[in-house]
Design a protein around this motif. Structure first.
Motif, PDB file in Angstrom:
ATOM      1  N   UNK A   8      -4.931   9.478   9.707  1.00 49.40           N
ATOM      2  CA  UNK A   8      -5.334  10.773   9.166  1.00 49.40           C
ATOM      3  C   UNK A   8      -5.349  11.844  10.262  1.00 49.40           C
ATOM      4  N   UNK A   9      -5.664  11.435  11.485  1.00 48.05           N
ATOM      5  CA  UNK A   9      -5.674  12.381  12.602  1.00 48.05           C
ATOM      6  C   UNK A   9      -4.265  12.691  13.110  1.00 48.05           C
ATOM      7  N   UNK A  10      -3.364  11.705  12.991  1.00 47.94           N
ATOM      8  CA  UNK A  10      -2.010  11.839  13.518  1.00 47.94           C
ATOM      9  C   UNK A  10      -0.981  11.533  12.429  1.00 47.94           C
ATOM     10  N   UNK A  11      -0.953  12.357  11.362  1.00 45.81           N
ATOM     11  CA  UNK A  11       0.040  12.102  10.315  1.00 45.81           C
ATOM     12  C   UNK A  11       1.443  12.423  10.807  1.00 45.81           C
ATOM     13  N   UNK A  12       2.399  11.627  10.388  1.00 45.28           N
ATOM     14  CA  UNK A  12       3.793  11.873  10.753  1.00 45.28           C
ATOM     15  C   UNK A  12       4.598  12.149   9.490  1.00 45.28           C
ATOM     16  N   UNK A  13       5.712  12.846   9.646  1.00 47.59           N
ATOM     17  CA  UNK A  13       6.481  13.305   8.499  1.00 47.59           C
ATOM     18  C   UNK A  13       7.516  12.305   7.998  1.00 47.59           C
ATOM     19  N   UNK A  14       8.051  11.470   8.879  1.00 45.53           N
ATOM     20  CA  UNK A  14       9.168  10.613   8.494  1.00 45.53           C
ATOM     21  C   UNK A  14       9.102   9.284   9.235  1.00 45.53           C
ATOM     22  N   UNK A  15       9.882   8.321   8.748  1.00 40.93           N
ATOM     23  CA  UNK A  15       9.903   6.998   9.376  1.00 40.93           C
ATOM     24  C   UNK A  15      10.332   7.056  10.840  1.00 40.93           C
ATOM     25  N   UNK A  51      -2.785  -1.353  13.850  1.00 38.02           N
ATOM     26  CA  UNK A  51      -1.451  -0.935  13.435  1.00 38.02           C
ATOM     27  C   UNK A  51      -1.279  -1.068  11.920  1.00 38.02           C
ATOM     28  N   UNK A  52      -1.852  -2.123  11.359  1.00 34.77           N
ATOM     29  CA  UNK A  52      -1.756  -2.374   9.918  1.00 34.77           C
ATOM     30  C   UNK A  52      -2.451  -1.267   9.133  1.00 34.77           C
ATOM     31  N   UNK A  53      -3.655  -0.913   9.532  1.00 30.78           N
ATOM     32  CA  UNK A  53      -4.375   0.176   8.869  1.00 30.78           C
ATOM     33  C   UNK A  53      -3.666   1.508   9.030  1.00 30.78           C
ATOM     34  N   UNK A  54      -3.082   1.722  10.202  1.00 30.75           N
ATOM     35  CA  UNK A  54      -2.345   2.956  10.461  1.00 30.75           C
ATOM     36  C   UNK A  54      -1.183   3.094   9.473  1.00 30.75           C
ATOM     37  N   UNK A  55      -0.435   2.019   9.274  1.00 30.48           N
ATOM     38  CA  UNK A  55       0.704   2.059   8.344  1.00 30.48           C
ATOM     39  C   UNK A  55       0.240   2.251   6.900  1.00 30.48           C
ATOM     40  N   UNK A  56      -0.871   1.634   6.531  1.00 31.18           N
ATOM     41  CA  UNK A  56      -1.393   1.797   5.169  1.00 31.18           C
ATOM     42  C   UNK A  56      -1.727   3.258   4.898  1.00 31.18           C
ATOM     43  N   UNK A  57      -2.408   3.892   5.835  1.00 28.02           N
ATOM     44  CA  UNK A  57      -2.820   5.286   5.622  1.00 28.02           C
ATOM     45  C   UNK A  57      -1.648   6.247   5.699  1.00 28.02           C
ATOM     46  N   UNK A  58      -0.660   5.960   6.540  1.00 31.52           N
ATOM     47  CA  UNK A  58       0.527   6.817   6.575  1.00 31.52           C
ATOM     48  C   UNK A  58       1.204   6.817   5.198  1.00 31.52           C
TER      49      UNK A  58
END
Length: 177
Positions: A50-57, A106-113
């Protein structure tokens, strides 16, 4: 603040010590978090996303490399499931050095992205793990949209200079032509 924070450190030629990161990640945090380590790190990963959202893969791949989490690739992408593979030196190093390395951050990061990108509930789990690679499956539940969701503006990914191509206007000219 988040984009400025990211830009300052991602563009810094002096990279932090691997030791400093690993001491925090694999020595201090497990002692502080105890048996709840995996769950807390999963939710911490979601908070970081949520703090570091990215736009694309491709931005996600770059962000993982810059964080020292490893090399991320999209193995499979469907409407309701994205499967990622995480490999590389950071994964191997942690897997060989630590008895039970945890990759839930890393797993949680991918879920939220995925939640942010698709505006619906998304969860992730590790479906395969050995000493060289991790497979993470992200399930996207389109039947559970996020209510009152105000996604943050994606961060501007800092790319290493070697990856940047000159713009057509920057092409050298030949005065003899």
């Amino acid at each position: 603040m988040t984009n400025a924070f990211y830009s300052q450190f991602a563009g810094n030629a002096i990279k932090s010590s691997v030791l400093s990161v690993e001491v925090l990640r694999d020595a201090l945090l497990p002692n502080l978090l105890g048996d709840d380590r995996s769950g807390i790190l999963y939710w911490a990963g979601k908070d970081l996303a949520r703090q570091f959202p990215v736009a694309a893969d491709e931005d996600l791949v770059t962000f993982f490399e810059q964080c020292g989490w490893g090399h991320l690739i999209v193995e499979q992408a469907a409407n309701d499931l994205i499967t990622y593979e995480l490999t590389g030196e950071p994964v191997a190093r942690r897997s060989f050095a630590i008895k039970d390395p945890d990759f839930m951050l890393e797993t949680g990061f991918l879920a939220e992205q995925a939640s942010t990108r698709f505006n619906c509930v998304s969860e992730a789990k590790i479906t395969f793990q050995n000493k060289m690679r991790i497979r993470i499956a992200v399930t996207i539940d389109h039947d559970q949209p996020l209510l009152a969701h105000d996604p943050a503006t994606p961060i501007e990914i800092v790319r290493p200079e070697a990856d940047q191509q000159p713009a057509p206007d920057d092409a050298p000219t030949n005065p003899d032509a």
